[in-house]
Scaffold this motif. Structure first.
Motif, PDB file in Angstrom:
ATOM      1  N   ALA A  44       0.857  -1.199   0.000  1.00  0.00           N
ATOM      2  CA  ALA A  44       0.000   0.000   0.000  1.00  0.00           C
ATOM      3  C   ALA A  44       0.888   1.242   0.000  1.00  0.00           C
ATOM      4  CB  ALA A  44      -0.927  -0.008   1.216  1.00  0.00           C
ATOM      5  N   LYS A  46       0.468   4.324  -0.039  1.00  0.00           N
ATOM      6  CA  LYS A  46       0.195   5.507   0.779  1.00  0.00           C
ATOM      7  C   LYS A  46       0.967   5.484   2.096  1.00  0.00           C
ATOM      8  CE  LYS A  46      -4.036   4.528   3.438  1.00  0.00           C
ATOM      9  NZ  LYS A  46      -4.580   3.219   3.095  1.00  0.00           N
ATOM     10  N   ALA A  88      -7.317   1.798  -5.583  1.00  0.00           N
ATOM     11  CA  ALA A  88      -8.428   1.932  -4.643  1.00  0.00           C
ATOM     12  C   ALA A  88      -8.721   3.404  -4.384  1.00  0.00           C
ATOM     13  CB  ALA A  88      -8.074   1.235  -3.339  1.00  0.00           C
ATOM     14  N   HIS A 183     -13.380  -6.986  -2.940  1.00  0.00           N
ATOM     15  CA  HIS A 183     -12.327  -6.346  -2.150  1.00  0.00           C
ATOM     16  C   HIS A 183     -12.857  -5.928  -0.784  1.00  0.00           C
ATOM     17  CE1 HIS A 183     -10.092  -2.535  -1.083  1.00  0.00           C
ATOM     18  NE2 HIS A 183      -9.113  -3.394  -1.169  1.00  0.00           N
ATOM     19  N   GLY A 187      -9.499  -1.808   8.250  1.00  0.00           N
ATOM     20  CA  GLY A 187      -8.898  -0.791   9.120  1.00  0.00           C
ATOM     21  C   GLY A 187      -7.410  -0.999   9.210  1.00  0.00           C
ATOM     22  N   GLN A 189      -3.571  -0.844  11.744  1.00  0.00           N
ATOM     23  CA  GLN A 189      -2.967  -1.093  13.071  1.00  0.00           C
ATOM     24  C   GLN A 189      -3.806  -2.092  13.878  1.00  0.00           C
ATOM     25  OE1 GLN A 189      -0.120  -0.790  14.074  1.00  0.00           O
ATOM     26  NE2 GLN A 189      -0.207  -0.977  16.261  1.00  0.00           N
ATOM     27  N   LEU A 226      -2.552  -5.087   9.047  1.00  0.00           N
ATOM     28  CA  LEU A 226      -1.775  -5.729  10.111  1.00  0.00           C
ATOM     29  C   LEU A 226      -0.955  -4.679  10.858  1.00  0.00           C
ATOM     30  CD1 LEU A 226      -0.776  -8.323  11.539  1.00  0.00           C
ATOM     31  CD2 LEU A 226       1.009  -8.485   9.786  1.00  0.00           C
ATOM     32  N   GLU A 263      -3.107  -6.220   0.781  1.00  0.00           N
ATOM     33  CA  GLU A 263      -2.570  -4.869   0.561  1.00  0.00           C
ATOM     34  C   GLU A 263      -1.973  -4.382   1.874  1.00  0.00           C
ATOM     35  OE1 GLU A 263      -6.156  -3.480  -2.451  1.00  0.00           O
ATOM     36  OE2 GLU A 263      -6.272  -3.001  -0.325  1.00  0.00           O
ATOM     37  N   ARG A 266       1.576  -0.430   6.450  1.00  0.00           N
ATOM     38  CA  ARG A 266       2.320  -0.197   7.682  1.00  0.00           C
ATOM     39  C   ARG A 266       3.252  -1.356   8.070  1.00  0.00           C
ATOM     40  NH1 ARG A 266       0.139   2.923  11.760  1.00  0.00           N
ATOM     41  NH2 ARG A 266      -1.864   2.636  10.724  1.00  0.00           N
TER      42      ARG A 266
END
Ligand SMILES: *Cc1c(COP(=O)(O)O)cnc(C)c1O
Length: 380
Positions: A44, A46, A88, A183, A187, A189, A226, A263, A266
């Motif tokens: 991801a 971003k 997305a 898809h 959320g 974290q 994750l 995807e 973090r």
């Protein structure tokens, strides 16, 4: 995580520091565990769109998950195969949709009928077919900060169950759109594996619903989310990828030939990055001292935006520890990195490392107060 204090003397603070060895170890661990089950991983972008980071993703053969036209361009600039790029986002502009179509990306993750209609029309004008997945809102509650839940009905993201029939009816009339996937993303974290197990159960139910409506897709995409250990980056430098992928292998029911996609943002990059900042002044507070540093919410906004906790170390000092509030120079009271933490005795000129900042750090930097945009440096 290692720091190169000699090199740090030559770099203007504040700056991001990426430990490439740790990044490589992390990506190797993801790859090995995903390959065990034949899963596809899209990074991801971003979380951190730095070209150096993206080139590493290419080196490990990951695809990307993009949320803007510029992220698609940056992925391609890093050598990522367009056939591994998912696009997305709840508000894709015509220009961004065109970038996706012209580059022949893998899939558009779509969130509404008007968006599907728009993609259908732009694809028609360009003489292309768009492969799309429907982003469904699974209405799964997860234990994380309220601002970073995305998969419950009150969120703006995804198509809600009451609209499914209407969406599949509308798709019948769209000649330039192929439905190839479903898809989901609940959320960020997320550390409780039960949340992912609950997502799998919902995906199984929703697959049944689509199957009953004669729709079988080739691709299931379960998003990212994750989490990582912000409090113990040294003890837990690499997230629990083995456990994470195992949850899906055990709980998610794939139909024959269906491919599973992830995807992850973090969890791939957070621990390899630190924000390095210099102490400008130390002054006495009520019960603590203020360490006023040269980085602020303009370089790392997570504490101000999500009340996020980052471990902070003084990497220049061996003095006995004292209690500090670590604050930035920006004219906002929320410009505070930590309150009442124990840190080695600190003086003007010391360097602090704000840890676990590789994700949503440099990527969210701004020039508020007309500050210079922060840069990232790699350990090798
Ligand atoms: C942000 C986002 C991700 C990545 O989330 P992480 O928590 O960084 O893993 C994945 N998919 C979508 C659709 C996202 O919006």
């Amino acid at each position: 995580m290692s720091f190169d204090l000699n090199k740090f003397q030559e770099i203007k603070t504040p700056f991001y520091w990426y430990d490439v060895d740790l990044l490589e170890q992390t990506l190797k661990c993801v790859k090995e565990n995903a390959d065990k089950y034949g899963y596809n991983v899209h990074y991801a972008v971003k979380a951190n769109g730095n070209l150096g980071i993206l080139r590493k993703m290419k080196e490990f053969d990951f695809g990307t998950d993009c949320v803007s036209g510029n992220e698609i361009k940056q992925s391609i600039a890093a050598g990522i195969d367009p056939k591994k790029i998912a696009f997305a986002g709840v508000g894709k502009s015509d220009e961004e949709i065109t970038i996706g179509l012209e580059n022949g990306i893998f899939c558009f993750n779509c969130e509404s009928i008007p968006e599907l209609e728009n993609i259908n029309s732009i694809a028609g004008k360009l003489g292309k077919k768009a492969d799309v997945a429907l982003r469904l809102n699974p209405n799964v509650h997860v234990s994380t900060h309220h601002y970073i839940t995305t998969g419950i009905e009150e969120n703006k993201f995804g198509i809600n169950e009451w609209d499914f029939e209407e969406v599949i009816a509308a798709l019948q009339n769209m000649e330039n759109v192929n439905l190839i996937g479903l898809h989901f993303h609940v959320g960020s974290q997320i550390l409780d594996m039960q949340d992912f197990r609950n997502l799998c159960v919902r995906v199984n139910e929703l697959q049944e619903w689509f199957y009953a409506h004669n729709i079988i897709v080739d691709h299931i995409n379960v998003g990212g989310g994750l989490g990582i250990s912000y409090t113990q980056p040294n003890e837990e430098p690499i997230p629990a990828f083995a456990e994470y992928f195992k949850v899906f292998a055990e709980t998610l029911k794939l139909r024959p030939k269906q491919q599973l996609h992830f995807e992850l943002g973090r969890s791939l990059v957070a621990q390899c990055g630190s924000l390095i900042t210099k102490v400008l002044y130390v002054k006495r507070g009520v019960n603590t001292k203020f360490a006023i540093v040269d980085a602020g919410m303009t370089e790392l906004i997570r504490p101000a935006l999500y009340q996020a906790v980052h471990k902070i170390e003084n990497i220049s000092s061996n003095l006995p520890s004292e209690r500090y509030d670590v604050v930035g120079p920006i004219c906002e009271s929320s410009d505070c990195f930590a309150k009442g933490i124990d840190m080695a005795g600190t003086k003007r000129g010391d360097l602090l490392a704000i840890r676990s900042a590789g994700a949503y750090g440099e990527a969210m930097a701004s020039t508020y107060n007309l500050r210079t945009l922060v840069k990232g440096y790699f350990s090798k």
